[in-house]
Every structure is written in C-alpha cells, then in structure tokens.
Design a protein around this motif. Structure first.
Motif, PDB file in Angstrom:
ATOM      1  N   VAL A 243      -5.229  11.693  -1.297  1.00  0.00           N
ATOM      2  CA  VAL A 243      -6.568  11.120  -1.163  1.00  0.00           C
ATOM      3  C   VAL A 243      -7.396  11.403  -2.418  1.00  0.00           C
ATOM      4  O   VAL A 243      -8.014  10.506  -2.998  1.00  0.00           O
ATOM      5  CB  VAL A 243      -7.284  11.675   0.089  1.00  0.00           C
ATOM      6  CG1 VAL A 243      -8.729  11.175   0.146  1.00  0.00           C
ATOM      7  CG2 VAL A 243      -6.537  11.274   1.344  1.00  0.00           C
ATOM      8  N   SER A 244      -7.417  12.669  -2.848  1.00  0.00           N
ATOM      9  CA  SER A 244      -8.190  13.040  -4.039  1.00  0.00           C
ATOM     10  C   SER A 244      -7.664  12.339  -5.283  1.00  0.00           C
ATOM     11  O   SER A 244      -8.442  11.855  -6.121  1.00  0.00           O
ATOM     12  CB  SER A 244      -8.153  14.563  -4.237  1.00  0.00           C
ATOM     13  OG  SER A 244      -8.778  15.225  -3.171  1.00  0.00           O
ATOM     14  N   LYS A 258       1.530   3.101  -7.937  1.00  0.00           N
ATOM     15  CA  LYS A 258       2.110   4.305  -7.339  1.00  0.00           C
ATOM     16  C   LYS A 258       1.055   5.136  -6.602  1.00  0.00           C
ATOM     17  O   LYS A 258       1.382   5.835  -5.641  1.00  0.00           O
ATOM     18  CB  LYS A 258       2.815   5.156  -8.391  1.00  0.00           C
ATOM     19  CG  LYS A 258       1.909   5.737  -9.467  1.00  0.00           C
ATOM     20  CD  LYS A 258       2.717   6.577 -10.459  1.00  0.00           C
ATOM     21  CE  LYS A 258       1.813   7.175 -11.526  1.00  0.00           C
ATOM     22  NZ  LYS A 258       2.579   8.001 -12.490  1.00  0.00           N
ATOM     23  N   ASP A 259      -0.175   5.067  -7.034  1.00  0.00           N
ATOM     24  CA  ASP A 259      -1.248   5.796  -6.348  1.00  0.00           C
ATOM     25  C   ASP A 259      -1.555   5.138  -5.002  1.00  0.00           C
ATOM     26  O   ASP A 259      -1.798   5.831  -4.006  1.00  0.00           O
ATOM     27  CB  ASP A 259      -2.508   5.820  -7.213  1.00  0.00           C
ATOM     28  CG  ASP A 259      -2.244   6.407  -8.583  1.00  0.00           C
ATOM     29  OD1 ASP A 259      -1.619   7.485  -8.653  1.00  0.00           O
ATOM     30  OD2 ASP A 259      -2.650   5.782  -9.580  1.00  0.00           O
ATOM     31  N   GLU A 260      -1.532   3.804  -4.969  1.00  0.00           N
ATOM     32  CA  GLU A 260      -1.732   3.088  -3.717  1.00  0.00           C
ATOM     33  C   GLU A 260      -0.578   3.364  -2.762  1.00  0.00           C
ATOM     34  O   GLU A 260      -0.795   3.586  -1.556  1.00  0.00           O
ATOM     35  CB  GLU A 260      -1.841   1.587  -3.995  1.00  0.00           C
ATOM     36  CG  GLU A 260      -3.025   1.224  -4.894  1.00  0.00           C
ATOM     37  CD  GLU A 260      -3.030  -0.239  -5.302  1.00  0.00           C
ATOM     38  OE1 GLU A 260      -2.089  -0.970  -4.894  1.00  0.00           O
ATOM     39  OE2 GLU A 260      -3.952  -0.651  -6.022  1.00  0.00           O
ATOM     40  N   LEU A 264      -0.708   5.148   0.923  1.00  0.00           N
ATOM     41  CA  LEU A 264      -0.158   4.471   2.105  1.00  0.00           C
ATOM     42  C   LEU A 264       0.873   5.342   2.807  1.00  0.00           C
ATOM     43  O   LEU A 264       0.884   5.454   4.046  1.00  0.00           O
ATOM     44  CB  LEU A 264       0.465   3.132   1.687  1.00  0.00           C
ATOM     45  CG  LEU A 264       1.105   2.292   2.800  1.00  0.00           C
ATOM     46  CD1 LEU A 264       0.104   1.998   3.900  1.00  0.00           C
ATOM     47  CD2 LEU A 264       1.672   0.994   2.221  1.00  0.00           C
ATOM     48  N   ASP A 265       1.756   5.989   2.040  1.00  0.00           N
ATOM     49  CA  ASP A 265       2.762   6.885   2.628  1.00  0.00           C
ATOM     50  C   ASP A 265       2.090   8.040   3.366  1.00  0.00           C
ATOM     51  O   ASP A 265       2.536   8.451   4.448  1.00  0.00           O
ATOM     52  CB  ASP A 265       3.678   7.443   1.540  1.00  0.00           C
ATOM     53  CG  ASP A 265       4.595   6.376   0.954  1.00  0.00           C
ATOM     54  OD1 ASP A 265       4.743   5.300   1.584  1.00  0.00           O
ATOM     55  OD2 ASP A 265       5.139   6.611  -0.144  1.00  0.00           O
ATOM     56  N   TYR A 266       1.028   8.544   2.777  1.00  0.00           N
ATOM     57  CA  TYR A 266       0.291   9.648   3.408  1.00  0.00           C
ATOM     58  C   TYR A 266      -0.338   9.189   4.719  1.00  0.00           C
ATOM     59  O   TYR A 266      -0.324   9.907   5.729  1.00  0.00           O
ATOM     60  CB  TYR A 266      -0.787  10.149   2.449  1.00  0.00           C
ATOM     61  CG  TYR A 266      -1.675  11.226   3.013  1.00  0.00           C
ATOM     62  CD1 TYR A 266      -1.170  12.472   3.374  1.00  0.00           C
ATOM     63  CD2 TYR A 266      -3.050  10.997   3.189  1.00  0.00           C
ATOM     64  CE1 TYR A 266      -1.989  13.461   3.895  1.00  0.00           C
ATOM     65  CE2 TYR A 266      -3.880  11.982   3.696  1.00  0.00           C
ATOM     66  CZ  TYR A 266      -3.343  13.209   4.053  1.00  0.00           C
ATOM     67  OH  TYR A 266      -4.154  14.188   4.580  1.00  0.00           O
ATOM     68  N   PHE A 267      -0.875   7.966   4.737  1.00  0.00           N
ATOM     69  CA  PHE A 267      -1.476   7.407   5.942  1.00  0.00           C
ATOM     70  C   PHE A 267      -0.442   7.324   7.062  1.00  0.00           C
ATOM     71  O   PHE A 267      -0.717   7.717   8.211  1.00  0.00           O
ATOM     72  CB  PHE A 267      -2.035   6.018   5.621  1.00  0.00           C
ATOM     73  CG  PHE A 267      -2.741   5.352   6.761  1.00  0.00           C
ATOM     74  CD1 PHE A 267      -3.843   5.931   7.370  1.00  0.00           C
ATOM     75  CD2 PHE A 267      -2.299   4.105   7.235  1.00  0.00           C
ATOM     76  CE1 PHE A 267      -4.507   5.305   8.421  1.00  0.00           C
ATOM     77  CE2 PHE A 267      -2.958   3.476   8.273  1.00  0.00           C
ATOM     78  CZ  PHE A 267      -4.059   4.074   8.876  1.00  0.00           C
ATOM     79  N   GLU A 268       0.723   6.844   6.732  1.00  0.00           N
ATOM     80  CA  GLU A 268       1.769   6.720   7.746  1.00  0.00           C
ATOM     81  C   GLU A 268       2.204   8.090   8.269  1.00  0.00           C
ATOM     82  O   GLU A 268       2.446   8.265   9.473  1.00  0.00           O
ATOM     83  CB  GLU A 268       2.965   5.969   7.170  1.00  0.00           C
ATOM     84  CG  GLU A 268       2.667   4.499   6.873  1.00  0.00           C
ATOM     85  CD  GLU A 268       3.846   3.767   6.258  1.00  0.00           C
ATOM     86  OE1 GLU A 268       4.687   4.447   5.606  1.00  0.00           O
ATOM     87  OE2 GLU A 268       3.939   2.545   6.400  1.00  0.00           O
TER      88      GLU A 268
END
Length: 323
Positions: A243-244, A258-260, A264-268
C-alpha cells in the motif's frame, strides 16, 4: 538571599529596552537595570555549557561572569561586585540571577556600563557564531539525509538547489526533476531528519511526509480530494508494504504496472485471510484486529479504483471471499 520590593513598572514588558531582546537570558529595562539569568554550574555540580552566561568565579565579594566561545574556551571575565545590585540563589545555593541596578555605585560609573555592554555584545556575537556554525553542520547532514532518501526510494534525480527554508531547522531542496523536498532536522545528532516531498510545487496536496521521530515514525500520503493516509511503518520498510509503495509511486509519478500488480495481489491475500467472525467476538483484541483488517480492505479497494473498474473490483472481491 535578599528580597526587595520593587516598583511594578520595573517588571512590565512595556518598560523593557529593545537592546538584547534576542538574548533570552538578558533583560534590560528602559530605566537601565540589567537582569541576567546565569548558570552557576560549579555550585550545582554541572558542567559549563555553551549558550549560557556562566559564573566563572565567586570571591564572596564579587563574581566573575563568563561564557564559552565557539571553540569551548572561556571568554574574558567580567567582575561584578555584590554591591552592584541584587543576587538571587536557587535551592542548591547557586546563583540563578543577578540584577544590576543603575542606582548602585558600580553601574552608575560609565566605564563599568561600557564593560558590561561589551561583555553582553561579545556573548551575543558568540551565540550568533555558534548558530551559524551549527546551521552549516546540520545543513551538510541534511543534504546527506536527502541523498540517502533519494537512493533508498529510487528517485533518480540530482539536486538542483539546496537552501535554508523560512522556518527554523528546515531546508528546501529543488530537484532536477522538479520535485521539491522540505527537510526538517533539529540537530546534527538527529539520525535522519523528517521530509516532505512535493512532486510539483509547494502546495497542500499532493505530498508525501516521512516522519522519523521515535514512536511516531511512518508515512503520511496526501492525494487531491482525499484525506491523509497514514501508514505506521519504518522508513526502510516502504518496499515491504504494497500500500505504501503504491501510494509513494503514485504520488511521485513513478508508478509502474508491477506496483499495481503488487497492490492487487495484496488485496486478494487479505480478502482470503479475512475472518468476519470477529463481529460476534467478545474479545476486544480480536474485534480490533478484525476492524483493522476490514479498514485495510476498504482502503485497498479504494486505491484499486485508480486503474480498475468498480465491476472488476467486485468480481475480485466475490471470487476471493468464496475461497
């Protein structure tokens, strides 16, 4: 210790002379009385410090005033007899302040007032010299801190201009890529200063604030039309927090695919690990953890709207919640 009744006008700020107004340990009234706050370090068991008027010697009949020069040596003594005014002492028996009266025999002699003013002028000059030298030292350290930050966060830009800012303990750097960085550094002993990074110009938004003060370290991210987003992580942990890292690159214009993808991977992952049963828990800590995770999901969902449609985010949400 002698306590004397004085006229009220002697204590009124309206009756203070402008001379020596920048010396916090010195007051001079329009009537010509001097009040000096002093450090009697030998009586109180301390050490001589720069920036203070010191009691160098005390003969019992007169005291020698001095101060430390920038190189640590004592200034020339100014001997002031006890009868020149009024001496106040603290609980440890050390002299805390001296009032030198123009109505006493010592200061009424022009040569003695000249000696006193020469002493105070020298003290003021020593403070200014010390301040200038400290600012140079801190400024050089602040530039090193900036180099560290630019390297740490992969901001590939040289420093176009580095100057003192309007506020105390602050410096302004203009980078070749147009970024403006404000560095706040209280002293050279600060391990790393605090920073505000403005991608375009000095304005309320957008900007990134990096706080390094102990127990308050973290990042504040401000984007147009949004509340500040606070992330309580160490300055070296930016790349560990998707996020940061996303917010940092988004605000600075360094955002990549790659940041997006990382966001997205973190959200999942947080969707799959969410435990909604906390809402029924009687344990306050479990409830707080659950609420914290729910707020994190809401935050990331909002950030995903930067590059995904609401329909796509809903699909991802439904897919991962069913696992």
């Amino acid at each position: 210790m002698m306590i004397q009744l004085r006229k009220y006008e002697n204590f009124s700020p309206l009756n203070e002379s402008k001379k020596y107004e920048n010396l916090r340990f010195v007051k001079k009234t329009w009537g010509g009385e001097y009040t000096l706050d002093v450090n009697d370090y030998q009586k109180t068991g301390g050490k001589p410090l720069k920036g203070f008027i010191l009691i160098g010697k005390d003969s019992g009949k007169a005291i020698a005033l001095t101060y430390l020069n920038s190189d640590g040596t004592e200034s020339k003594y100014l001997w002031v007899p006890y009868f020149a005014g009024y001496i106040n002492k603290n609980m440890k028996g050390g002299i805390s302040s001296i009032k030198i009266s123009p109505y006493k025999n010592w200061l009424s002699q022009p040569e003695n007032e000249k000696k006193l003013e020469e002493f105070l002028d020298g003290f003021e000059e020593s403070l200014e010299k010390e301040k200038t030298e400290n600012e140079k030292t801190v400024s050089l350290q602040a530039q090193k801190d900036l180099d560290l930050i630019l390297d740490m966060y992969n901001i590939n830009s040289g420093i176009k201009k580095f100057e003192k800012a309007d506020k105390d303990n602050e410096w302004r750097a203009i980078l070749e890529n147009g970024f403006i960085v404000i560095i706040k550094k209280r002293s050279s002993e600060d391990l790393v200063g605090e920073f505000r990074i403005y991608p375009k110009e000095l304005s309320e938004v957008p900007y990134i604030e990096i706080k390094t003060e102990k127990n308050h370290e973290g990042f504040n991210f401000r984007r147009p039309g949004e509340y500040a987003i606070q992330r309580r992580i160490g300055m070296t942990d930016l790349k560990k927090d998707p996020v940061s890292l996303y917010l940092f690159k988004n605000i600075t214009g360094l955002q990549e695919y790659k940041d997006e993808k990382s966001l997205l991977d973190y959200f999942e992952s947080i969707l799959r690990s969410e435990d909604t049963s906390y809402q029924m828990s009687d344990d306050s800590r479990s409830y707080q953890r659950g609420e914290s995770q729910r707020k994190e999901i809401d935050l990331v969902s909002k950030l995903l709207e930067d590059f995904l449609t609401s329909k796509k985010i809903e699909e991802i949400y439904t897919k991962n919640r069913n696992k």
